[in-house]
Design a protein around this motif. Structure first.
Motif, short mmCIF file in Angstrom:
data_model
loop_
_atom_site.label_atom_id
_atom_site.label_comp_id
_atom_site.label_asym_id
_atom_site.label_seq_id
_atom_site.Cartn_x
_atom_site.Cartn_y
_atom_site.Cartn_z
N VAL A 1 19.33 22.06 42.60
CA VAL A 1 19.82 21.48 41.34
C VAL A 1 20.27 22.59 40.39
O VAL A 1 21.36 22.52 39.80
CB VAL A 1 18.72 20.61 40.69
CG1 VAL A 1 19.13 20.21 39.27
CG2 VAL A 1 18.48 19.37 41.52
N THR B 1 23.63 24.20 41.73
CA THR B 1 24.82 23.35 41.59
C THR B 1 25.11 23.07 40.13
O THR B 1 26.28 22.95 39.75
CB THR B 1 24.66 22.05 42.39
OG1 THR B 1 23.39 21.44 42.10
CG2 THR B 1 24.75 22.33 43.89
N ASP B 2 24.09 22.99 39.28
CA ASP B 2 24.35 22.88 37.84
C ASP B 2 25.18 24.07 37.36
O ASP B 2 26.14 23.92 36.59
CB ASP B 2 23.03 22.85 37.06
CG ASP B 2 22.39 21.47 37.01
OD1 ASP B 2 23.08 20.47 37.34
OD2 ASP B 2 21.20 21.38 36.64
N TRP C 1 28.73 18.10 43.35
CA TRP C 1 28.13 16.94 42.67
C TRP C 1 27.23 16.18 43.63
O TRP C 1 26.14 15.72 43.24
CB TRP C 1 29.22 16.03 42.13
CG TRP C 1 29.91 16.54 40.89
CD1 TRP C 1 31.18 17.04 40.80
CD2 TRP C 1 29.36 16.60 39.57
NE1 TRP C 1 31.46 17.40 39.49
CE2 TRP C 1 30.36 17.14 38.72
CE3 TRP C 1 28.13 16.25 39.02
CZ2 TRP C 1 30.17 17.34 37.35
CZ3 TRP C 1 27.93 16.43 37.65
CH2 TRP C 1 28.94 16.98 36.83
N ASN D 1 24.07 18.15 44.15
CA ASN D 1 23.29 18.03 42.92
C ASN D 1 22.57 16.69 42.89
O ASN D 1 21.39 16.60 42.50
CB ASN D 1 24.22 18.19 41.72
CG ASN D 1 23.47 18.23 40.41
OD1 ASN D 1 23.26 17.19 39.79
ND2 ASN D 1 23.10 19.42 39.96
N ASN E 1 18.51 16.09 42.79
CA ASN E 1 17.87 15.29 41.75
C ASN E 1 17.14 14.08 42.33
O ASN E 1 16.05 13.71 41.88
CB ASN E 1 18.91 14.83 40.72
CG ASN E 1 19.19 15.89 39.68
OD1 ASN E 1 18.29 16.35 38.99
ND2 ASN E 1 20.45 16.30 39.57
N SER F 1 25.33 12.16 38.96
CA SER F 1 26.05 13.14 39.78
C SER F 1 26.76 12.48 40.95
O SER F 1 27.89 12.85 41.30
CB SER F 1 25.08 14.22 40.28
OG SER F 1 24.63 15.02 39.21
#
Length: 259
Positions: free
Chosen positions: A133, A136-137, A151, A154, A158, A170
């Motif tokens: 997470v 990719t954030d 996305w 991510n 999550n 996402s």
């Protein structure tokens, strides 16, 4: 909710590193950590990198990795060379060494996007959900448009971190950015997210879309069964057996990740 498994099928193309042919040991994994501003590589390091790039293009992997190793030994802040070395390490299934190289590339130049996706795929394969997470954030802060697969990863991170709201957000963004539907796992994951919150009609819609895209894949029969169950639930038709408790952790199979 019923038990769910999720398989993310992506692609990683790669390689590995061996000891340098120039009498040096393996490169120290990472640029200096003194916070100094990014510098251009010196001429000798650029020459080694260019030789490595030419060797890689000609499929001379051993020669390429020696040249990239020399480049990062000469200039530890060489982000592009660390990235190429990481890709070579992955080809030889040296995941930990590849992870170190990609991290070194990002540390050398956090705005250089190339290492993020292969590193994210490694974190996905290792089920390091928080790292996935966070990584990719960071990539999506740099470029939120060109990477629907970021996305999606991510969303997977999550989802497995038990943050379904962030996962759905996402996944919806991945769906929006994938009009050609190159990543059908988006719709499977959305089905699982909606199932978790009890939206069985929405779950069924997502699984139908997945099955349009993957009518005969390795997960298709399982998804058909889930679709039948979701359709009954959406119509308030009692099931013969109550569903098992929902578990969020996914089943992963990351083979290669095309970047």
């Amino acid at each position: 909710m019923y038990a769910a498994t999720f398989r993310f099928l992506g692609l990683i193309s790669l390689a590995a590193c061996c000891a340098s042919a120039f009498g040096q040991g393996p490169p120290k994994d990472g640029p200096p950590k003194d916070g100094s501003p990014k510098q251009d590589p010196p001429k000798e390091a650029r020459r080694a990198f260019e030789k490595g790039a030419a060797a890689a293009k000609s499929k001379r992997a051993d020669e390429a990795r020696r040249d990239f190793e020399q480049a990062v030994n000469l200039f530890p802040g060489y982000a592009e060379a660390w990235y190429e070395l990481g890709m070579l390490r992955i080809d030889h299934k040296e995941s930990d060494a590849a992870r170190n190289a990609f991290r070194a590339a990002i540390q050398a130049d956090p705005t250089y996007v190339d290492p993020y996706l292969p590193l994210a795929a490694l974190e996905l394969a290792s089920r390091r959900w928080k790292d996935l997470v966070d990584l990719t954030d960071a990539l999506l802060r740099l470029n939120a448009i060109d990477f629907p697969q970021a996305w999606l990863m991510n969303a997977v991170g999550n989802f497995n971190n038990r943050n379904p709201q962030a996962a759905e957000k996402s996944a919806r963004e991945a769906e929006r950015l994938d009009p050609r539907q190159k990543f059908p796992e988006i719709w499977r994951l959305l089905g699982l997210i909606l199932a978790q919150r009890g939206d069985f009609a929405g779950e069924a819609d997502q699984f139908r879309e997945y099955l349009k895209l993957v009518p005969s894949g390795p997960e298709s029969e399982a998804i058909r069964a889930k679709l039948a169950e979701a359709t009954k639930r959406a119509g308030n038709i009692p099931l013969a057996e109550p569903g098992a408790s929902f578990r969020s952790e996914t089943s992963l199979a990351v083979v290669r990740f095309q970047v």
